[in-house]
Design an enzyme around this catalytic site. Structure first.
Site, PDB file in Angstrom:
ATOM      1  NE  ARG A   1      -2.552   1.411   3.507  1.00 22.30           N
ATOM      2  CZ  ARG A   1      -3.389   1.417   4.497  1.00 22.30           C
ATOM      3  NH1 ARG A   1      -4.638   0.627   4.544  1.00 22.30           N
ATOM      4  NH2 ARG A   1      -2.816   1.536   5.661  1.00 22.30           N
TER       5      ARG A   1
ATOM      6  CB  SER B   1     -12.390  -2.025   1.817  1.00 23.77           C
ATOM      7  OG  SER B   1     -10.906  -2.148   1.984  1.00 23.77           O
TER       8      SER B   1
ATOM      9  CE  LYS C   1      -8.101   3.467   3.651  1.00 28.42           C
ATOM     10  NZ  LYS C   1      -9.520   2.682   3.250  1.00 28.42           N
TER      11      LYS C   1
END
Length: 221
Positions: free
Chosen positions: A43, A112, A141
């Site tokens: 990521r 997700s 996040k």
């Protein structure tokens, strides 16, 4: 198809350059795999595409050598460019059904989900697994949905048979509680990436997951 069916979701480690204490992605992931990581997600939110391809390619070589699946977050183009095992998409990314058509039937597609409706839609659209959360609030996040808690995870688990990886604020203090709600594994960022000893941190979490799974199996017999 065989890979998609055979993945061990126990400990899913997600990279984060901002938390890795200056260590490279490959150094972090190599240590995490040594400690027991079973899936790796690359990521990277801010790097240029060329840099992302270069970093993902190095991780691809490492994960192929160690037999651990490599998933690329968000960037389907990068996943395809390095022949990653799959891609993970959020609710604001490319629609899952379109992504499935682009990556084909043999790559892993993760989606997700923070609500039951999102989870059921992902199943319908061809997801192979769900990243369910955030279970707890997490600073890694900032744009994440509100925490769904253990109850939210349990609700989705009751209605979805796909593999579920719980994510969001999970660490050694709460991993056992999370696993008791029935996911196939946990996804972590700071609990491993930011640890002083990455291999030890991964080993501890993997042991907790294994112990929780053994308790669950014993209870069902």
């Amino acid at each position: 198809m065989a890979l998609r069916q055979a993945v061990d979701w126990s400990l899913y480690v997600v990279t984060d350059a901002g938390l890795s204490r200056g260590r490279s992605h490959v150094a972090v992931i190599e240590a995490a795999i040594t400690g027991g990581a079973t899936v790796v997600q690359y990521r990277e939110k801010h790097a240029p595409t060329r840099q992302m391809v270069a970093e993902a390619q190095v991780l691809r070589e490492l994960t192929r050598r160690t037999g651990v699946p490599l998933i690329v977050n968000d960037r389907l183009d990068v996943a395809l460019a390095v022949d990653a095992d799959g891609v993970h998409l959020g609710q604001d990314d490319m629609p899952a059904a379109l992504a499935r058509r682009l990556i084909g039937p043999d790559k892993i597609l993760g989606i997700s989900a923070s609500t039951l409706a999102e989870a059921l839609q992902a199943v319908q659209d061809g997801a192979d697994y769900l990243g369910v959360g955030p279970i707890f609030a997490t600073p890694t996040k900032p744009d994440a949905a509100p925490p769904i808690g253990i109850d939210g995870l349990r609700l989705i688990r009751q209605h979805v048979s796909l593999p579920i990886v719980a994510i969001g604020g999970i660490n050694a203090t709460n991993a056992a509680e999370v696993m008791a709600a029935g996911p196939d594994g946990i996804a972590v960022v700071s609990a491993v990436v930011a640890a002083e000893d990455i291999a030890v941190a991964a080993q501890e979490l993997r042991a907790m997951v294994n112990a929780s799974r053994q308790r669950r199996e014993a209870a069902s017999n």
